[in-house]
Design a protein around this motif. Structure first.
Motif, PDB file in Angstrom:
ATOM      1  N   ARG B  64      73.650  64.774  18.613  1.00  0.00           N
ATOM      2  CA  ARG B  64      73.781  63.533  18.235  1.00  0.00           C
ATOM      3  C   ARG B  64      72.614  62.742  17.472  1.00  0.00           C
ATOM      4  O   ARG B  64      71.384  63.175  17.830  1.00  0.00           O
ATOM      5  CB  ARG B  64      74.309  62.372  19.475  1.00  0.00           C
ATOM      6  CG  ARG B  64      75.577  62.240  19.677  1.00  0.00           C
ATOM      7  CD  ARG B  64      75.720  61.095  20.418  1.00  0.00           C
ATOM      8  NE  ARG B  64      77.105  61.062  20.846  1.00  0.00           N
ATOM      9  CZ  ARG B  64      78.051  60.645  19.965  1.00  0.00           C
ATOM     10  NH1 ARG B  64      78.070  60.528  18.751  1.00  0.00           N
ATOM     11  NH2 ARG B  64      79.406  60.643  20.470  1.00  0.00           N
ATOM     12  N   ILE B  65      73.086  62.370  16.466  1.00  0.00           N
ATOM     13  CA  ILE B  65      71.690  61.890  15.495  1.00  0.00           C
ATOM     14  C   ILE B  65      71.609  60.256  15.744  1.00  0.00           C
ATOM     15  O   ILE B  65      70.613  59.818  15.931  1.00  0.00           O
ATOM     16  CB  ILE B  65      71.890  62.143  13.950  1.00  0.00           C
ATOM     17  CG1 ILE B  65      72.093  63.600  13.825  1.00  0.00           C
ATOM     18  CG2 ILE B  65      70.914  61.495  13.068  1.00  0.00           C
ATOM     19  CD1 ILE B  65      70.761  64.459  14.067  1.00  0.00           C
TER      20      ILE B  65
ATOM     21  N   LYS C   6      63.610  56.954  10.231  1.00  0.00           N
ATOM     22  CA  LYS C   6      63.873  55.618  10.544  1.00  0.00           C
ATOM     23  C   LYS C   6      64.555  54.687   9.384  1.00  0.00           C
ATOM     24  O   LYS C   6      63.742  55.038   8.244  1.00  0.00           O
ATOM     25  CB  LYS C   6      62.622  54.755  11.310  1.00  0.00           C
ATOM     26  CG  LYS C   6      62.143  55.102  12.480  1.00  0.00           C
ATOM     27  CD  LYS C   6      61.462  54.067  13.175  1.00  0.00           C
ATOM     28  CE  LYS C   6      61.255  54.297  14.425  1.00  0.00           C
ATOM     29  NZ  LYS C   6      59.632  54.353  14.709  1.00  0.00           N
ATOM     30  N   GLN C   7      65.259  53.874   9.595  1.00  0.00           N
ATOM     31  CA  GLN C   7      65.648  53.010   8.881  1.00  0.00           C
ATOM     32  C   GLN C   7      64.490  52.136   8.278  1.00  0.00           C
ATOM     33  O   GLN C   7      63.527  51.769   9.111  1.00  0.00           O
ATOM     34  CB  GLN C   7      66.683  52.195   9.433  1.00  0.00           C
ATOM     35  CG  GLN C   7      68.035  52.338   9.372  1.00  0.00           C
ATOM     36  CD  GLN C   7      68.767  51.163   9.789  1.00  0.00           C
ATOM     37  OE1 GLN C   7      68.536  50.617  10.835  1.00  0.00           O
ATOM     38  NE2 GLN C   7      70.194  50.706   8.904  1.00  0.00           N
ATOM     39  N   GLN C  36      71.450  56.535   8.109  1.00  0.00           N
ATOM     40  CA  GLN C  36      70.242  57.447   8.470  1.00  0.00           C
ATOM     41  C   GLN C  36      69.887  58.441   7.487  1.00  0.00           C
ATOM     42  O   GLN C  36      70.584  58.618   6.431  1.00  0.00           O
ATOM     43  CB  GLN C  36      70.645  58.144   9.877  1.00  0.00           C
ATOM     44  CG  GLN C  36      71.906  58.975   9.407  1.00  0.00           C
ATOM     45  CD  GLN C  36      72.713  59.306  10.775  1.00  0.00           C
ATOM     46  OE1 GLN C  36      72.745  58.311  11.675  1.00  0.00           O
ATOM     47  NE2 GLN C  36      73.541  60.310  10.860  1.00  0.00           N
ATOM     48  N   THR C  37      68.741  58.866   7.315  1.00  0.00           N
ATOM     49  CA  THR C  37      68.383  59.955   6.554  1.00  0.00           C
ATOM     50  C   THR C  37      67.919  61.157   7.340  1.00  0.00           C
ATOM     51  O   THR C  37      67.058  60.738   8.283  1.00  0.00           O
ATOM     52  CB  THR C  37      67.004  59.424   5.463  1.00  0.00           C
ATOM     53  OG1 THR C  37      67.570  58.542   4.762  1.00  0.00           O
ATOM     54  CG2 THR C  37      66.650  60.451   4.634  1.00  0.00           C
ATOM     55  N   ILE C  38      68.059  62.115   7.028  1.00  0.00           N
ATOM     56  CA  ILE C  38      67.705  63.283   7.919  1.00  0.00           C
ATOM     57  C   ILE C  38      67.166  64.237   7.024  1.00  0.00           C
ATOM     58  O   ILE C  38      67.338  64.782   5.980  1.00  0.00           O
ATOM     59  CB  ILE C  38      69.002  64.110   8.405  1.00  0.00           C
ATOM     60  CG1 ILE C  38      69.835  63.087   9.373  1.00  0.00           C
ATOM     61  CG2 ILE C  38      68.627  65.306   9.053  1.00  0.00           C
ATOM     62  CD1 ILE C  38      71.080  63.293   9.592  1.00  0.00           C
ATOM     63  N   ILE C  39      66.066  65.068   7.841  1.00  0.00           N
ATOM     64  CA  ILE C  39      65.218  66.094   6.978  1.00  0.00           C
ATOM     65  C   ILE C  39      65.476  67.355   7.740  1.00  0.00           C
ATOM     66  O   ILE C  39      65.223  67.326   8.949  1.00  0.00           O
ATOM     67  CB  ILE C  39      63.774  65.992   6.829  1.00  0.00           C
ATOM     68  CG1 ILE C  39      63.441  64.639   5.968  1.00  0.00           C
ATOM     69  CG2 ILE C  39      63.047  67.135   6.080  1.00  0.00           C
ATOM     70  CD1 ILE C  39      62.074  64.193   5.799  1.00  0.00           C
ATOM     71  N   GLY C  40      66.222  68.257   7.222  1.00  0.00           N
ATOM     72  CA  GLY C  40      66.380  69.613   7.919  1.00  0.00           C
ATOM     73  C   GLY C  40      65.267  70.525   7.644  1.00  0.00           C
ATOM     74  O   GLY C  40      64.790  70.549   6.423  1.00  0.00           O
ATOM     75  N   LEU C  41      64.746  71.415   8.469  1.00  0.00           N
ATOM     76  CA  LEU C  41      63.565  72.235   8.344  1.00  0.00           C
ATOM     77  C   LEU C  41      64.217  73.924   8.710  1.00  0.00           C
ATOM     78  O   LEU C  41      64.770  73.926   9.409  1.00  0.00           O
ATOM     79  CB  LEU C  41      62.657  72.209   9.407  1.00  0.00           C
ATOM     80  CG  LEU C  41      62.340  70.441   9.048  1.00  0.00           C
ATOM     81  CD1 LEU C  41      61.008  70.271  10.304  1.00  0.00           C
ATOM     82  CD2 LEU C  41      61.354  70.379   7.677  1.00  0.00           C
ATOM     83  N   ILE C  58      57.345  57.198  11.038  1.00  0.00           N
ATOM     84  CA  ILE C  58      58.751  56.994  10.184  1.00  0.00           C
ATOM     85  C   ILE C  58      59.923  57.783  10.759  1.00  0.00           C
ATOM     86  O   ILE C  58      61.082  58.007  10.521  1.00  0.00           O
ATOM     87  CB  ILE C  58      58.692  57.334   8.571  1.00  0.00           C
ATOM     88  CG1 ILE C  58      58.118  59.068   8.636  1.00  0.00           C
ATOM     89  CG2 ILE C  58      57.583  56.502   7.892  1.00  0.00           C
ATOM     90  CD1 ILE C  58      58.679  59.390   7.067  1.00  0.00           C
ATOM     91  N   VAL C  59      59.201  58.659  11.932  1.00  0.00           N
ATOM     92  CA  VAL C  59      60.500  59.491  12.528  1.00  0.00           C
ATOM     93  C   VAL C  59      61.037  58.588  13.690  1.00  0.00           C
ATOM     94  O   VAL C  59      60.406  58.427  14.658  1.00  0.00           O
ATOM     95  CB  VAL C  59      59.670  60.844  13.017  1.00  0.00           C
ATOM     96  CG1 VAL C  59      60.684  61.689  13.615  1.00  0.00           C
ATOM     97  CG2 VAL C  59      59.247  61.473  11.782  1.00  0.00           C
ATOM     98  N   GLU C  60      62.499  59.114  13.590  1.00  0.00           N
ATOM     99  CA  GLU C  60      63.009  58.287  14.795  1.00  0.00           C
ATOM    100  C   GLU C  60      63.425  59.224  16.049  1.00  0.00           C
ATOM    101  O   GLU C  60      63.151  59.012  17.170  1.00  0.00           O
ATOM    102  CB  GLU C  60      64.233  57.722  14.410  1.00  0.00           C
ATOM    103  CG  GLU C  60      65.271  57.092  15.381  1.00  0.00           C
ATOM    104  CD  GLU C  60      66.390  56.409  15.043  1.00  0.00           C
ATOM    105  OE1 GLU C  60      66.073  55.645  13.931  1.00  0.00           O
ATOM    106  OE2 GLU C  60      67.405  56.431  15.554  1.00  0.00           O
ATOM    107  N   SER C  61      63.852  60.470  15.603  1.00  0.00           N
ATOM    108  CA  SER C  61      63.759  61.537  16.664  1.00  0.00           C
ATOM    109  C   SER C  61      64.039  62.840  16.043  1.00  0.00           C
ATOM    110  O   SER C  61      64.072  62.983  14.934  1.00  0.00           O
ATOM    111  CB  SER C  61      65.269  61.367  17.474  1.00  0.00           C
ATOM    112  OG  SER C  61      66.335  61.292  16.384  1.00  0.00           O
TER     113      SER C  61
END
Lengths: 335, 335, 335, 335
Positions: B64-65, C6-7, C36-41, C58-61
Motif C-alpha cells: 500500500r502506498i 510527501k505532498q 502522491q508522487t512515487i519514484i521507482g528505482l 521529502i520522503v514519506e515512506s
C-alpha cells in the motif's frame, strides 16, 4: 497465592496486611527469611485482585499459584468434554473438519461449496454473514441475508452450520444456527460472552491475536459461568514480528490447552497463515499435534472471493487435503 | 498500491490481472524489470482487499502506498481538531487532565475525589461504571447505578464526565455523559463503533494493547464514517515481553499520531504502567512528548479500591503531579 | 524499491532526490498521481539504506520490492541445497534427526546417550560444550573438555557431531566437529558469522527468538557471502506473550523458508516448547509441516541434567517418538 | 523460590524432591492445601535452574521470589553508582548528553560534529567505527581507521569518547577509548560480556530489542561478576508491532531500572524512533522521565550520512534540543 513483602516493611504494616487478607476469608501463612518476608494465602483467591495487591506500598510482588479459571479447568473436570454440534460430536476423540467460504456471497456459491466440502469429508459448514473488517470501507458481509442463505444450504445438505456473531442484538437471527462463533477481536467483548452464556448452543471461541492461553480460558469461563458449558476453543494465529505470513499459528496451544482444560481444541490454519499455498502443511501439522478439528476456508473461485480469497483453498485442494488428514490421523493414533 | 508479480507469470496472466484491476475502476501502470514485474495502481484503492491480492497465484507481494484512512487523515484535514467535551476544549493547543477513580464505588467516594481533583486542576472527571475484567469473578462495576453516582458528582462539581461503554444497548444511560470512552478491548468491536458514530458526543477511543497506530486510526474512521468526527485518541500502554510493568507506554504514539491525524491525542499512564509509584515520571514524559492531555487514576483510598488500586494516585500525589505538569508544559512550549 | 514522496515537496527537491539515486547507479522512474508522487528505482538496490531514505525530509515512506538476500534466495538457486554433514545428507528430501543432551556432562553420559539415540534412528549426535546462559551463575558447560568428550563419542559410535560455538577464538577446538551450531542469541553476532563463512563445515544457524525469517536469511547471507554455502536453518521457537511454554514454535517457518530459500530447514521443538511432555506432539507437527529434520534433546536422567532437563526426553520416549516420526513422514509423502 | 506440586503426586515423590533440594544446600518448607501442595525454598536459589524444575514430573510450576541478579541489585547497593567516563560523571544526579554521528566517515566529519555538539552542551562524543548491520552488503564502518579518527577528535576537543565493540579480539584498539559500547544485538553475547568484565573502563550496555529489563540486568551482572562494576544501562527501543517507527521507546525502563538497580540509565531516542523529526519530543520525554543521560545521533549532512541518516539531527537541531533539555531538567527537578 503468595505476596512477597518489601524489605523495610514494618511489623505493623505486615500485620495490617494479614488482617486485610483474613477479612477477605483467606488463611494466611507468614514466612520470614533473611532477605525476604512472604505471606502465603490459602482459600479461594480467585476474587483477589492481583493488580491491587501489586500496588500496595509494602508489597514487592504477587504470584498466583492456582489457575483463576474453574469451569474450564481440567483439574476439576478430568474427562474430555464432547460437544454436540447439530448432531456432530467434537472432542474426546471425535475429530471434525469445518469448512466453507470466508463470506457467504450468494445462494449458488454457498450451496455449491457446501456440497463440495461435504463430499470431501467436512462435517460442518462454515460461512461468514457478519464480517469484522479493519476498514469501514471493506465488505461487511451480507449480514441477515447471509444467515438465510446459510440456512438454505443447511436445509439442502443436512450439514450443521457455524457462523460468527458480532452483536448480541442479532441473536434472534441465530435461532437455527448450530454453532455460534466469536471472532478473535471479540474474545474479550465480555458483554457478548455473558449473553452467549445464556444461549443453549455450542460456542466456537477464537483466541484473540495477542491473548494468552489463560486469557482464552478466562473468556471461556465467562460463557460457562452463565451456564453454557459447550465451548469449543479455537487457535487461529497470533500476532508476531513476522511479515511473510498474516499471523503465526501457535500449535503449542493444542497440547497446552488439552492439559489445562477439558474443552475441545480446534485449529484454523487459514486465518493463521493467510496464504493458500501454505494451508496444507499447517493443517497437517495441526492434525499431527493432536487437534480435535480444523476450520478451513474453501472457495469455489478464490480470485473473486468477496474477502480473504488469499487464504482459501479450492474444492479440489480441499479434497486432496482431506485425504492427507486421514493419513496423518492414522499415523499419530495411539494403537 | 503496487502489486509485485512473481517470476514466471505468463503475459496472459498479467494481462488478465490488469483487466481485473481496471474492472474495479483503477488505472494500471505496468513496469517490467529484469527480475521483477510490477503493476502500479492509481485511483481509490481503499476498497481493494490487500489479503485477496496477496493470495493470487501470480502475485508475490502487495504494498500500500497511501493510508487506508481518510476522515482521520491529516493530509485531507491539515488543521487540528478541537473537541468540545461538555464545554472543555481538547486539542489544538488545549491541554486537559482527566482524573478520577478506576471504579465508581459510592456517592461519597466519587464526590470526594471529584472535588479533590478539580481543586488540583483536573478539567474532566472520569470514573468506571461498566468495567471490563479478564475474570468473570472480578468486580464488574456498579453499572447503571455507577452512572447515576457520576451524574450526581457532575451536578455538584460542574465537571464534565467521561465513562466507558461496553454495550450499545446501554446508550440511553449515557444521555448526560459528556464523553463516552471505548476501552482497549473494544477498540475493534466494530458494531459498537458504528453505533457510536451516530451519537452526538465526543468518543474517547483507547488503543488496543496489541494494535498498531494505523489500526487505531481505522477504528476512529469507523466512528467518523458514520458522522461523528469528535474522536479523542488515547494511548494506554501496549503489551510487550516486559513483566515489571502492567503494559508498556508507547509515547511515540504522540508525535506519530499528531503527524498522521488531526485528532487530539491523550495519554493514560495509569493503565500503561500499572504501578502508582511510576505514574509521575511517565505522566511528565507524556507531557514533554507533546500530548494533548492525560487520563489519570486517582483514588482517596487506593488500598481499598474496588479495582486497580495498584495504579491509583492519592489526591495529594495528584496535586503534586499537577504542579509539575504545569512546569513541564511551560518548559516545552514553543516560545 | 519505491520511494513515496510527501505532498508539498517542490519539483526541485524531487529532481535532486532523483539525481542522488542516479549517482548511486540506479535507474529512476517518476510517477505523479493526484495525491502522491512515487519514484521507482530499478537496479541493484540491495546497497541502498532504507532507513536513510525514510529519514529524508521529502520522503514519506519507502517500500522494498525485492528481497535483500541473494545467495540464500531460491529465485536465483531454484534447486534444494543438500548439506553433507559428516557423510549424512540433509535437505532435498533427506530428513534427519539430530539428538543428544543439552549439555555434555561426562564421558559415560554422552556415550550412553549417543548409543541409545543411534539405535532409535538419530543420524547425528548433538551435545553442548559451550553453553549460553542468561545468568553468569548458571552452569556454563564443560567447554574444551566437553568437545573432547563429544569427539570420543563420535569415535566410538561413528555418528557425526553437532555442537555450538560462542566465540570464533575457539574455532581450533572445532576442527573435528562435523556441524557447527550458532545459537539464537548469536544469530546477529555478525563478527562470528563472518568468521564461520570462512570455515569449510556446515553451519547450523538458529533463528533468534525475536527475529523475522528475513533476518534469519540475512544472517545466512553473512555466512554465504564469505564463501560457505552449507547453511542449515533452524527454527527453535520465538518469544511471544504466552507463558505456559518456554517459547512459541513457529512452524510456518517451514513452508515459508522453503519457498524463499533453497537451504534445508530443521526444527528444534525441545527449546521451543521447553516442556518434555509437549515435545512429541510438536515434533510430529514439525514433520507433518515438511521440515528437513529435527533437533531433539535426549537425556538419560533428565531430573539430574546439568541444564534444560525440563525439555529432555528419556531414551525410551525418544525411541517411541522415532517410530511415530516415521509414520508421519510416510503419511505426508507425496506419492 | 516456590515449587507448586501437581495434584496426585505421591508422598514419596514429594519427599524425594525435598531431599534433592536439601542436597543442594536449601532449606525447604512444605505447605499442603486442599487443592495444592507447595514447597518453599530458602537460601541461595540463584543457582537453581528454573527450567529444570519446571520439567520434573511432579512439579506444576515454579515461581522465583527474589531477583536472580546481585551486583546490579539496588537492594544490596542502595546508593546510586556514579560512573566516571573520562572525567565526566554519569549517574547519581549527574545528567550527560552523549552525541555524535552514527558512523565515523572522515577526519573532517567527526571533528566538525564534535566541535558543534561540544558547543551545544554534549559532554561525550560518540561515533561508530565497527557497525553491526543486518545486511552483509551494507556499510560495515571504517573499523580500526574509524577509531583512530575518533581518537584524533578526542585529542583536539578534549571530549571523552564512546564507541561500540563487536569482537573482543579488537580490544587493543580500544585502549584510549573512554567508554566501550555493547550494541543491542550483542547484549547476550556472553563471551564478549565476560571479556569486558575484565576491562578497566565503563561499559555502555544497550538493551536488546526483545529483551526484558531483568535480562538487561543479568547481562550487566555478567560484566560485574568479572570485576567491572562501571556499567551504564541504555534503553534504545524495543521491537513491537508498530511499523511507523523503527522501534518503540520504552521509557518505563527509566523508573523501573532505577528502582531495581543502582546503575545509571540513559536513553537513546535516535535508534528507538528512527525518524529525525520525532527525536525531539522523545528526547524531552526521556528527560522528564528521569533518565541520567541521552545518546543522540548528530550528523552535519544527514542526507549523505553513511548510515542512519534518517535518525540524525543536524547540529542546529541538536543545539535547539539542548536548550529545551535544560528547561525540562529544571521543570522536573525536586526543589
Amino acid at each position: 497465592m503468595i505476596a512477597v513483602i518489601k524489605q523495610g516493611a514494618s511489623e505493623k504494616q505486615v500485620a495490617s496486611l494479614m488482617s486485610w487478607f483474613q477479612s477477605r476469608g483467606l488463611k494466611t501463612h507468614l514466612s520470614e527469611g533473611e532477605f525476604q518476608t512472604i505471606i502465603g494465602l490459602i482459600g479461594d483467591t480467585s476474587r483477589i485482585d492481583v493488580d491491587l495487591l501489586q500496588g500496595l506500598e509494602i508489597v514487592e510482588s504477587v504470584k498466583r499459584i492456582s489457575e483463576p479459571f474453574k469451569s474450564a479447568n481440567r483439574k476439576f473436570h478430568p474427562k474430555d468434554t464432547v460437544v454436540d454440534a447439530g448432531g456432530i460430536k467434537i472432542g474426546g476423540g471425535n475429530f471434525q473438519v469445518i469448512a466453507g467460504p470466508c463470506s457467504i456471497e450468494s445462494s449458488e456459491q454457498i450451496l455449491n461449496i457446501a456440497q463440495n466440502v461435504k463430499e470431501s469429508g467436512a462435517a460442518l459448514l462454515r460461512g461468514g454473514a457478519f464480517k469484522p473488517r479493519t476498514s469501514p470501507y471493506a465488505f461487511q458481509g451480507l449480514r441477515a441475508e447471509g444467515i438465510e442463505l446459510l440456512l438454505e444450504a443447511k436445509a439442502k445438505t443436512g450439514m450443521p452450520i457455524v457462523t460468527e456473531i458480532m452483536n448480541a442484538v442479532h441473536l434472534p437471527l441465530f435461532e437455527h444456527v448450530d454453532v455460534i462463533q466469536v471472532g478473535a477481536r471479540n474474545m474479550q467483548n465480555f458483554e457478548l460472552l455473558k449473553e452467549l452464556g445464556q444461549v443453549k448452543k455450542p460456542i466456537l471461541l477464537k483466541r484473540g491475536y495477542a491473548n494468552t492461553l489463560q486469557e482464552l480460558l478466562m473468556s471461556a469461563e465467562y460463557i460457562m459461568a452463565e451456564g453454557n458449558s459447550d465451548v469449543i476453543l479455537c487457535e487461529r494465529g497470533i500476532r508476531t514480528f513476522e511479515t511473510y505470513t498474516r499471523n503465526t499459528l501457535d500449535l503449542s496451544a493444542v497440547p497446552v490447552l488439552r492439559e489445562l482444560s477439558h474443552l475441545p481444541v480446534i485449529i484454523d490454519p487459514s486465518h493463521a497463515i493467510g496464504v493458500s499455498r501454505f494451508i496444507k502443511p499447517m493443517a497437517l501439522a495441526a492434525v499431527a499435534s493432536g487437534a480435535d478439528g480444523l476450520l478451513i476456508e474453501v472457495h469455489n473461485d478464490p480470485q473473486n472471493a468477496a474477502c480473504d480469497g488469499a487464504q482459501s483453498l479450492t474444492p479440489d485442494q480441499f479434497a486432496e487435503l482431506c485425504v492427507k488428514i486421514k493419513k496423518v490421523r492414522e499415523a499419530v493414533a495411539e494403537s
